[in-house]
Design a protein around this motif. Structure first.
Motif, PDB file in Angstrom:
ATOM      1  N   VAL A   1      -5.333   3.256   6.794  1.00 53.43           N
ATOM      2  CA  VAL A   1      -5.341   1.845   6.389  1.00 53.43           C
ATOM      3  C   VAL A   1      -5.734   0.945   7.559  1.00 53.43           C
ATOM      4  O   VAL A   1      -6.357  -0.100   7.385  1.00 53.43           O
ATOM      5  CB  VAL A   1      -3.932   1.462   5.853  1.00 53.43           C
ATOM      6  CG1 VAL A   1      -3.781  -0.035   5.751  1.00 53.43           C
ATOM      7  CG2 VAL A   1      -3.715   2.109   4.504  1.00 53.43           C
TER       8      VAL A   1
ATOM      9  N   MET B   1      -1.335   6.678   5.098  1.00 55.56           N
ATOM     10  CA  MET B   1      -1.275   5.282   5.524  1.00 55.56           C
ATOM     11  C   MET B   1      -1.988   5.091   6.858  1.00 55.56           C
ATOM     12  O   MET B   1      -2.284   3.975   7.258  1.00 55.56           O
ATOM     13  CB  MET B   1       0.188   4.817   5.654  1.00 55.56           C
ATOM     14  CG  MET B   1       0.850   4.465   4.352  1.00 55.56           C
ATOM     15  SD  MET B   1       0.091   3.044   3.521  1.00 55.56           S
ATOM     16  CE  MET B   1       0.660   1.695   4.552  1.00 55.56           C
TER      17      MET B   1
ATOM     18  N   ARG C   1       2.558   8.689   9.366  1.00 52.65           N
ATOM     19  CA  ARG C   1       1.617   7.854   8.589  1.00 52.65           C
ATOM     20  C   ARG C   1       0.459   8.687   8.030  1.00 52.65           C
ATOM     21  O   ARG C   1      -0.187   8.269   7.082  1.00 52.65           O
ATOM     22  CB  ARG C   1       1.089   6.696   9.448  1.00 52.65           C
ATOM     23  CG  ARG C   1       2.153   5.618   9.691  1.00 52.65           C
ATOM     24  CD  ARG C   1       1.641   4.573  10.648  1.00 52.65           C
ATOM     25  NE  ARG C   1       0.540   3.825  10.076  1.00 52.65           N
ATOM     26  CZ  ARG C   1       0.678   2.652   9.465  1.00 52.65           C
ATOM     27  NH1 ARG C   1       1.865   2.104   9.371  1.00 52.65           N
ATOM     28  NH2 ARG C   1      -0.367   2.038   8.974  1.00 52.65           N
TER      29      ARG C   1
ATOM     30  N   VAL D   1      -3.870   6.566  -3.262  1.00 54.63           N
ATOM     31  CA  VAL D   1      -2.903   5.737  -3.977  1.00 54.63           C
ATOM     32  C   VAL D   1      -1.853   6.596  -4.681  1.00 54.63           C
ATOM     33  O   VAL D   1      -0.661   6.299  -4.652  1.00 54.63           O
ATOM     34  CB  VAL D   1      -3.665   4.830  -4.976  1.00 54.63           C
ATOM     35  CG1 VAL D   1      -2.735   4.255  -6.019  1.00 54.63           C
ATOM     36  CG2 VAL D   1      -4.384   3.715  -4.224  1.00 54.63           C
TER      37      VAL D   1
ATOM     38  N   ASN E   1       1.317  10.279   4.295  1.00 57.28           N
ATOM     39  CA  ASN E   1       1.077   9.607   3.013  1.00 57.28           C
ATOM     40  C   ASN E   1      -0.232   8.807   3.056  1.00 57.28           C
ATOM     41  O   ASN E   1      -0.417   7.854   2.309  1.00 57.28           O
ATOM     42  CB  ASN E   1       2.254   8.706   2.615  1.00 57.28           C
ATOM     43  CG  ASN E   1       2.437   7.528   3.544  1.00 57.28           C
ATOM     44  OD1 ASN E   1       1.923   7.519   4.651  1.00 57.28           O
ATOM     45  ND2 ASN E   1       3.160   6.523   3.081  1.00 57.28           N
TER      46      ASN E   1
ATOM     47  N   ARG F   1       0.590   8.183  -2.215  1.00 58.57           N
ATOM     48  CA  ARG F   1       1.608   7.255  -1.707  1.00 58.57           C
ATOM     49  C   ARG F   1       2.720   7.012  -2.720  1.00 58.57           C
ATOM     50  O   ARG F   1       3.818   6.605  -2.351  1.00 58.57           O
ATOM     51  CB  ARG F   1       0.949   5.931  -1.306  1.00 58.57           C
ATOM     52  CG  ARG F   1       0.042   6.096  -0.108  1.00 58.57           C
ATOM     53  CD  ARG F   1      -0.609   4.800   0.292  1.00 58.57           C
ATOM     54  NE  ARG F   1      -1.762   5.067   1.147  1.00 58.57           N
ATOM     55  CZ  ARG F   1      -2.920   4.440   1.040  1.00 58.57           C
ATOM     56  NH1 ARG F   1      -3.079   3.487   0.151  1.00 58.57           N
ATOM     57  NH2 ARG F   1      -3.919   4.745   1.851  1.00 58.57           N
ATOM     58  N   ARG F   2       2.427   7.214  -4.003  1.00 57.98           N
ATOM     59  CA  ARG F   2       3.506   7.058  -4.982  1.00 57.98           C
ATOM     60  C   ARG F   2       4.475   8.237  -4.910  1.00 57.98           C
ATOM     61  O   ARG F   2       5.624   8.131  -5.299  1.00 57.98           O
ATOM     62  CB  ARG F   2       2.936   6.942  -6.395  1.00 57.98           C
ATOM     63  CG  ARG F   2       2.328   5.571  -6.602  1.00 57.98           C
ATOM     64  CD  ARG F   2       1.848   5.359  -8.010  1.00 57.98           C
ATOM     65  NE  ARG F   2       0.826   4.325  -7.989  1.00 57.98           N
ATOM     66  CZ  ARG F   2      -0.001   4.071  -8.992  1.00 57.98           C
ATOM     67  NH1 ARG F   2       0.080   4.769 -10.097  1.00 57.98           N
ATOM     68  NH2 ARG F   2      -0.894   3.121  -8.903  1.00 57.98           N
TER      69      ARG F   2
ATOM     70  N   MET G   1       7.540   5.258   1.904  1.00 59.04           N
ATOM     71  CA  MET G   1       7.624   4.963   3.334  1.00 59.04           C
ATOM     72  C   MET G   1       8.509   3.748   3.577  1.00 59.04           C
ATOM     73  O   MET G   1       8.441   2.765   2.859  1.00 59.04           O
ATOM     74  CB  MET G   1       6.217   4.712   3.867  1.00 59.04           C
ATOM     75  CG  MET G   1       6.179   4.569   5.372  1.00 59.04           C
ATOM     76  SD  MET G   1       4.484   4.780   5.948  1.00 59.04           S
ATOM     77  CE  MET G   1       4.764   5.716   7.417  1.00 59.04           C
TER      78      MET G   1
ATOM     79  N   LEU H   1       0.834  -1.210   0.000  1.00 58.01           N
ATOM     80  CA  LEU H   1       0.000   0.000   0.000  1.00 58.01           C
ATOM     81  C   LEU H   1       0.863   1.252   0.000  1.00 58.01           C
ATOM     82  O   LEU H   1       0.566   2.233  -0.682  1.00 58.01           O
ATOM     83  CB  LEU H   1      -0.935  -0.003   1.216  1.00 58.01           C
ATOM     84  CG  LEU H   1      -2.038  -1.059   1.194  1.00 58.01           C
ATOM     85  CD1 LEU H   1      -2.786  -1.069   2.515  1.00 58.01           C
ATOM     86  CD2 LEU H   1      -3.010  -0.799   0.047  1.00 58.01           C
ATOM     87  N   ALA H   2       1.979   1.210   0.758  1.00 56.83           N
ATOM     88  CA  ALA H   2       2.843   2.383   0.843  1.00 56.83           C
ATOM     89  C   ALA H   2       3.571   2.640  -0.470  1.00 56.83           C
ATOM     90  O   ALA H   2       4.112   3.718  -0.679  1.00 56.83           O
ATOM     91  CB  ALA H   2       3.856   2.210   1.975  1.00 56.83           C
ATOM     92  N   LEU H   3       3.607   1.634  -1.350  1.00 55.98           N
ATOM     93  CA  LEU H   3       4.195   1.855  -2.671  1.00 55.98           C
ATOM     94  C   LEU H   3       3.150   2.405  -3.639  1.00 55.98           C
ATOM     95  O   LEU H   3       3.377   2.474  -4.840  1.00 55.98           O
ATOM     96  CB  LEU H   3       4.765   0.546  -3.229  1.00 55.98           C
ATOM     97  CG  LEU H   3       6.051   0.039  -2.571  1.00 55.98           C
ATOM     98  CD1 LEU H   3       6.381  -1.358  -3.044  1.00 55.98           C
ATOM     99  CD2 LEU H   3       7.206   0.970  -2.855  1.00 55.98           C
ATOM    100  N   GLY H   4       1.985   2.747  -3.098  1.00 56.59           N
ATOM    101  CA  GLY H   4       0.946   3.290  -3.956  1.00 56.59           C
ATOM    102  C   GLY H   4       0.245   2.221  -4.776  1.00 56.59           C
ATOM    103  O   GLY H   4      -0.264   2.493  -5.851  1.00 56.59           O
ATOM    104  N   VAL H   5       0.237   0.995  -4.260  1.00 65.43           N
ATOM    105  CA  VAL H   5      -0.467  -0.079  -4.957  1.00 65.43           C
ATOM    106  C   VAL H   5      -1.920  -0.078  -4.475  1.00 65.43           C
ATOM    107  O   VAL H   5      -2.155  -0.081  -3.273  1.00 65.43           O
ATOM    108  CB  VAL H   5       0.191  -1.443  -4.659  1.00 65.43           C
ATOM    109  CG1 VAL H   5      -0.544  -2.562  -5.377  1.00 65.43           C
ATOM    110  CG2 VAL H   5       1.654  -1.414  -5.067  1.00 65.43           C
TER     111      VAL H   5
ATOM    112  N   PHE I   1       9.505   1.112   6.738  1.00 64.21           N
ATOM    113  CA  PHE I   1       8.887   0.731   8.013  1.00 64.21           C
ATOM    114  C   PHE I   1       9.919   0.304   9.043  1.00 64.21           C
ATOM    115  O   PHE I   1      11.095   0.087   8.744  1.00 64.21           O
ATOM    116  CB  PHE I   1       7.892  -0.400   7.786  1.00 64.21           C
ATOM    117  CG  PHE I   1       6.723   0.010   6.936  1.00 64.21           C
ATOM    118  CD1 PHE I   1       5.554   0.449   7.515  1.00 64.21           C
ATOM    119  CD2 PHE I   1       6.808  -0.020   5.549  1.00 64.21           C
ATOM    120  CE1 PHE I   1       4.484   0.848   6.740  1.00 64.21           C
ATOM    121  CE2 PHE I   1       5.748   0.368   4.761  1.00 64.21           C
ATOM    122  CZ  PHE I   1       4.579   0.800   5.356  1.00 64.21           C
TER     123      PHE I   1
END
Lengths: 283, 257
Positions: B62, B59, B54, B87, B57, B90-91, B95, A173-177, B97
């Motif tokens: 989520v 996240m 978080r 989405v 971006n 986030r590109r 991130m 998800l963090a890769l924008g998927v 972790f």
């Protein structure tokens, strides 16, 4: 030291241990007997003709079960085609979005379905498919088997998807998927070997089913003209030949039993290999 | 003036709130990340520092039951505005972790390309991209002979650098790091810190850390969070040498936290 107490303790130990060994032997003996008996009786009746020829009237030599072997493969193939996608998608739903009342209901129904006697699923498909179609068919048989596979595949998929670490979901998800791609290409892919194992075990189970086929695919003495026609299967053929008064048909039933046992055994072993592969891959 | 600030500050959080269920874990954070500099975020456990990055971006949302409110401007555009696709955010905002999380089913090479492949994006020369990202994350020399081995076969520190390479492959503008070294040994930690030094000047980096020495070593700016609030924020030197808030001083000198 209380020598008498020590001796008594050793005696009791010996007796209980002996009882355990005896119980194990008694439990294993029938299994060995069944397998041995099938190998001896079935092995004697096995011949190339068994795999290549069609059934012939009693008394004629060179009869085989080629149609039943192909029929069983067809039925199991159809069952997978119906049951696996449905079960996997249901499992995905339960694992990823199933924390609500609908998930609870599906989980409950799935568990109940797992306990339904297999002949009931045959009757259900008979009423739902065979009666409207007006004839028995491989499709109906495959559906009945798929119903038996469904709970196993659904719950295995759910359990294995839940084992996939959340960190991998977050990584994707963090890769924008997008979420759907994450579920399909990361979560499902990581759990795939385990799910495959569950599917193979479910296939092994339904391969040996007779009852759900009696009302659905029925039987056929020759080749089926299509998947909408009555279709022979090893299990139903065994069922019919085992009750036959003719000795050569009884022998054929034994051979079919041997083939069936070997197929199920191979499926179980491949499931084990898949599991080992998964464990090795996880390291 | 506004426009100048938007240029100087890559990311601007304005009155940012976040909740987990009913617990209010970020209480109105207003803070800017300076473009192409490293900002460290320190504070005791549970102070909201991970939650804060978080939110940058998207996240945070989520996690089930989690929600955020407020404004986060990325190049002057609010990423929480309606119609903005998380989405795509986030590109642009990558991130890394706390626990290294390479994809175990993929090779080292495929891990680097994962962001592109999973998004169905194409690149003209994947091999060159893999090499560039692995060189940038200081991993190339160690893995160039084994690009087709599983990403899980690497050591923890290598896995973390692989995760950084995977993030770099998407050419993000901002990189958020959530305690990237807390699962690593001192040598691997030193390598990551060196890497952060090299990435500075090219990317805007926010790093959450429990180690005050690390914050002092790698960052240009430091923010101190406590109980979901931003207590003090300034350039790292002044925060560490003459903090203006007594709570910051207490934390830095180890009196609590």
């Amino acid at each position: 030291m209380d020598l008498a107490g020590y001796r008594r303790r050793r005696l009791v130990d010996l007796a209980v241990r002996g009882a355990c060994v005896a119980a194990t032997l008694v439990a294993v003996v029938p299994l060995v007997l069944i397998l041995g008996y099938i190998v001896v009786k079935g092995g004697a009746a096995l011949s190339p003709a068994f795999f290549l020829e069609l059934p012939k009237p009693a008394g004629e030599t060179g009869a085989g079960m080629a149609n039943a072997i192909v029929g069983t493969l067809t039925l199991v193939g159809l069952a997978c085609a119906f049951g696996v996608p449905l079960g996997v998608f249901a499992g995905i739903y339960l694992a990823e979005f199933g924390d609500n009342w609908l998930g609870t209901v599906i989980r409950f129904c799935s568990d109940v379905m797992a306990g339904v006697p297999s002949i009931v699923s045959g009757l259900f498909v008979y009423a739902l498919v065979v009666v409207p179609m007006g004839r028995n068919s491989a499709i109906a048989g495959g559906l009945a088997l798929a119903m038996l596979m469904l709970p196993t595949v659904t719950r295995t998929t759910e359990e294995l998807l839940k084992l996939v670490p959340n960190a991998l979901r977050e990584a994707a998800l963090a890769l924008g998927v997008p979420e759907w791609r994450t579920t399909l290409w990361v979560v499902l892919r990581t759990a795939a070997p385990g799910i495959a194992t569950g599917v193979v075990l479910a296939v092994a189970r339904v391969t040996g089913e007779t009852a759900p086929l009696l009302f659905t695919s029925l039987n056929n003495n020759g080749w089926a003209d299509g998947i909408d026609q009555p279709t022979a299967s090893l299990t139903v053929q065994i069922y019919q030949y085992a009750g036959s008064p003719f000795e050569d048909q009884q022998a054929q039933a034994w051979a079919a039993a041997l083939v069936l046992v070997v197929v199920v055994l191979v499926l179980n072993i491949s499931a084990r290999i898949l599991v080992r592969h998964r464990v090795a891959g996880a390291r | 003036m506004e426009a100048d600030d938007d240029k100087r500050y890559k990311v601007r959080a304005i009155d940012l709130h976040a909740w987990f269920g009913t617990s209010h874990s970020l209480k109105g954070i207003t803070m800017d990340l300076v473009d192409r500099h490293v900002t460290a975020i320190i504070g005791p456990s549970g102070c909201g520092k991970s939650t804060f990055i978080r939110c940058l971006n998207r996240m945070h949302e989520v996690v089930s039951g989690a929600r955020a409110e407020g404004t986060v401007l990325l190049d002057g555009e609010n990423i929480y505005a309606s119609g903005i696709d998380a989405v795509l955010v986030r590109r642009r905002v990558g991130m890394v972790f706390q626990k290294p999380n390479p994809f175990p089913t993929m090779t080292i090479r495929d891990n680097v390309l994962a962001g592109l492949k999973l998004n169905g994006l194409r690149t003209r020369d994947p091999d060159a991209l893999v090499e560039r990202c692995l060189r940038q994350s200081a991993l190339w020399e160690e893995v160039k002979e084994q690009l087709h081995k599983s990403g899980a076969s690497l050591s923890g520190g290598q896995q973390q650098r692989l995760c950084i390479a995977r993030t770099l492959a998407l050419e993000p503008e901002v990189i958020l790091m959530d305690e990237p070294c807390s699962a690593l040994d001192p040598i691997a930690t030193a390598k990551i810190e060196e890497l952060i030094h090299e990435l500075r000047g090219k990317y805007t980096i926010a790093i959450v850390t429990h180690s005050m020495q690390q914050a002092a070593r790698v960052s240009d700016f430091t923010a101190f969070f406590y109980l979901g609030e931003l207590i003090e924020y300034g350039d790292t030197d002044s925060i560490f040498t003459k903090p203006s808030n007594p709570r910051t001083e207490d934390y830095l000198t180890g009196r609590f936290g």
